[in-house]
Scaffold this motif. Sequence first.
Motif, PDB file in Angstrom:
ATOM      1  N   GLU A   9       0.882  -1.154   0.000  1.00  0.00           N
ATOM      2  CA  GLU A   9       0.000   0.000   0.000  1.00  0.00           C
ATOM      3  C   GLU A   9       0.925   1.210   0.000  1.00  0.00           C
ATOM      4  OE1 GLU A   9      -2.980  -0.229   3.117  1.00  0.00           O
ATOM      5  OE2 GLU A   9      -3.154  -2.392   2.779  1.00  0.00           O
ATOM      6  N   ILE A  10       0.651   2.177  -0.884  1.00  0.00           N
ATOM      7  CA  ILE A  10       1.519   3.326  -1.079  1.00  0.00           C
ATOM      8  C   ILE A  10       0.875   4.569  -0.467  1.00  0.00           C
ATOM      9  CG2 ILE A  10       2.729   4.726  -2.817  1.00  0.00           C
ATOM     10  CD1 ILE A  10       3.606   1.730  -2.616  1.00  0.00           C
ATOM     11  N   LYS A  11       1.702   5.384   0.176  1.00  0.00           N
ATOM     12  CA  LYS A  11       1.219   6.633   0.760  1.00  0.00           C
ATOM     13  C   LYS A  11       0.702   7.551  -0.345  1.00  0.00           C
ATOM     14  CE  LYS A  11       4.782   6.405   4.307  1.00  0.00           C
ATOM     15  NZ  LYS A  11       6.088   6.976   4.714  1.00  0.00           N
ATOM     16  N   PRO A  12      -0.397   8.264  -0.090  1.00  0.00           N
ATOM     17  CA  PRO A  12      -0.908   9.201  -1.103  1.00  0.00           C
ATOM     18  C   PRO A  12       0.170  10.207  -1.508  1.00  0.00           C
ATOM     19  CG  PRO A  12      -2.485   8.943   0.692  1.00  0.00           C
ATOM     20  CD  PRO A  12      -1.223   8.242   1.118  1.00  0.00           C
ATOM     21  N   GLY A  13       0.282  10.436  -2.807  1.00  0.00           N
ATOM     22  CA  GLY A  13       1.253  11.378  -3.337  1.00  0.00           C
ATOM     23  C   GLY A  13       2.652  10.829  -3.501  1.00  0.00           C
ATOM     24  N   CYS A  14       2.865   9.581  -3.142  1.00  0.00           N
ATOM     25  CA  CYS A  14       4.201   8.980  -3.216  1.00  0.00           C
ATOM     26  C   CYS A  14       4.330   7.963  -4.342  1.00  0.00           C
ATOM     27  CB  CYS A  14       4.544   8.312  -1.885  1.00  0.00           C
ATOM     28  SG  CYS A  14       4.741   9.486  -0.534  1.00  0.00           S
ATOM     29  N   GLU A  15       3.355   7.930  -5.239  1.00  0.00           N
ATOM     30  CA  GLU A  15       3.357   6.931  -6.303  1.00  0.00           C
ATOM     31  C   GLU A  15       4.561   7.072  -7.235  1.00  0.00           C
ATOM     32  OE1 GLU A  15       0.764   8.879  -5.527  1.00  0.00           O
ATOM     33  OE2 GLU A  15      -0.841   7.512  -4.889  1.00  0.00           O
ATOM     34  N   GLN A  16       4.884   8.297  -7.638  1.00  0.00           N
ATOM     35  CA  GLN A  16       5.983   8.500  -8.590  1.00  0.00           C
ATOM     36  C   GLN A  16       7.342   8.099  -8.006  1.00  0.00           C
ATOM     37  OE1 GLN A  16       5.509   9.025 -11.794  1.00  0.00           O
ATOM     38  NE2 GLN A  16       7.707   8.848 -12.143  1.00  0.00           N
ATOM     39  N   ASN A  46      -6.383   0.304  -4.673  1.00  0.00           N
ATOM     40  CA  ASN A  46      -5.156   1.045  -4.387  1.00  0.00           C
ATOM     41  C   ASN A  46      -4.027   0.211  -3.788  1.00  0.00           C
ATOM     42  OD1 ASN A  46      -3.931   3.518  -4.886  1.00  0.00           O
ATOM     43  ND2 ASN A  46      -4.127   4.146  -2.754  1.00  0.00           N
ATOM     44  N   HIS A  47      -4.017  -1.072  -4.046  1.00  0.00           N
ATOM     45  CA  HIS A  47      -2.857  -1.882  -3.696  1.00  0.00           C
ATOM     46  C   HIS A  47      -1.948  -1.942  -4.921  1.00  0.00           C
ATOM     47  CE1 HIS A  47      -4.586  -4.335  -0.105  1.00  0.00           C
ATOM     48  NE2 HIS A  47      -4.772  -3.045   0.029  1.00  0.00           N
ATOM     49  N   TRP A  48      -0.669  -2.018  -4.686  1.00  0.00           N
ATOM     50  CA  TRP A  48       0.317  -2.141  -5.755  1.00  0.00           C
ATOM     51  C   TRP A  48       0.903  -3.533  -5.666  1.00  0.00           C
ATOM     52  CZ3 TRP A  48       2.178   2.067  -8.903  1.00  0.00           C
ATOM     53  CH2 TRP A  48       1.445   3.241  -8.732  1.00  0.00           C
ATOM     54  N   LEU A  49       0.966  -4.220  -6.811  1.00  0.00           N
ATOM     55  CA  LEU A  49       1.496  -5.572  -6.857  1.00  0.00           C
ATOM     56  C   LEU A  49       2.587  -5.655  -7.915  1.00  0.00           C
ATOM     57  CD1 LEU A  49      -1.915  -6.009  -6.560  1.00  0.00           C
ATOM     58  CD2 LEU A  49      -0.931  -8.171  -5.865  1.00  0.00           C
ATOM     59  N   SER A  50       3.610  -6.430  -7.607  1.00  0.00           N
ATOM     60  CA  SER A  50       4.690  -6.666  -8.545  1.00  0.00           C
ATOM     61  C   SER A  50       4.859  -8.168  -8.705  1.00  0.00           C
ATOM     62  CB  SER A  50       5.994  -6.055  -8.017  1.00  0.00           C
ATOM     63  OG  SER A  50       7.074  -6.371  -8.859  1.00  0.00           O
ATOM     64  N   TYR A  51       4.911  -8.577  -9.949  1.00  0.00           N
ATOM     65  CA  TYR A  51       5.134  -9.978 -10.290  1.00  0.00           C
ATOM     66  C   TYR A  51       6.491 -10.039 -10.971  1.00  0.00           C
ATOM     67  CZ  TYR A  51       4.683 -14.335 -12.914  1.00  0.00           C
ATOM     68  OH  TYR A  51       4.887 -15.571 -13.437  1.00  0.00           O
ATOM     69  N   SER A  52       7.410 -10.823 -10.413  1.00  0.00           N
ATOM     70  CA  SER A  52       8.730 -10.935 -11.029  1.00  0.00           C
ATOM     71  C   SER A  52       9.100 -12.398 -11.209  1.00  0.00           C
ATOM     72  CB  SER A  52       9.790 -10.216 -10.186  1.00  0.00           C
ATOM     73  OG  SER A  52       9.869 -10.769  -8.892  1.00  0.00           O
ATOM     74  N   GLN A  53       9.929 -12.642 -12.208  1.00  0.00           N
ATOM     75  CA  GLN A  53      10.421 -13.990 -12.460  1.00  0.00           C
ATOM     76  C   GLN A  53      11.928 -14.011 -12.229  1.00  0.00           C
ATOM     77  OE1 GLN A  53       8.800 -14.604 -16.474  1.00  0.00           O
ATOM     78  NE2 GLN A  53       7.539 -16.201 -15.566  1.00  0.00           N
ATOM     79  N   TRP A  54      12.399 -15.139 -11.727  1.00  0.00           N
ATOM     80  CA  TRP A  54      13.808 -15.308 -11.370  1.00  0.00           C
ATOM     81  C   TRP A  54      14.312 -16.653 -11.891  1.00  0.00           C
ATOM     82  CZ3 TRP A  54      16.485 -11.658  -8.439  1.00  0.00           C
ATOM     83  CH2 TRP A  54      15.711 -10.606  -7.957  1.00  0.00           C
TER      84      TRP A  54
END
Length: 109
Positions: A9-16, A46-54
């Motif tokens: 979860e990202i603080k408002p205004g901190c997305e960039q 408003n959740h941010w998710l990252s999917y990465s492969q290794w």
Amino acid sequence: MIAVLFRWEIKPGCEQPFKEGWSEIIHRNIEKYGALGSRLHKTKDNHWLSYSQWISEEHFINAQNLKDKHEEARVKMINAISKAYDPIVMVPMLDHLMATELSHPHLLP
């Protein structure tokens, strides 16, 4: 190969700043630590998710908690996060994900 799912979860205004730090860390992981790429997503709630492969779980573990020239990017991400969830390490069983058009420029009209 493994995949890792992250959620924040990202603080408002901190997305960039978060996106900038995330991008730098991803490029570092690709160049130095065996990451095969990643995608960043934002959900409607408003959740941010990252999917990465290794290449392997060992490669993923080796990339964690390293102090290097990219520490500023990591701090940028951490300062933007209001809540972080534990990463989920996954082993692919079936794969039907298609490559994007941008990764295949010869397919563009």
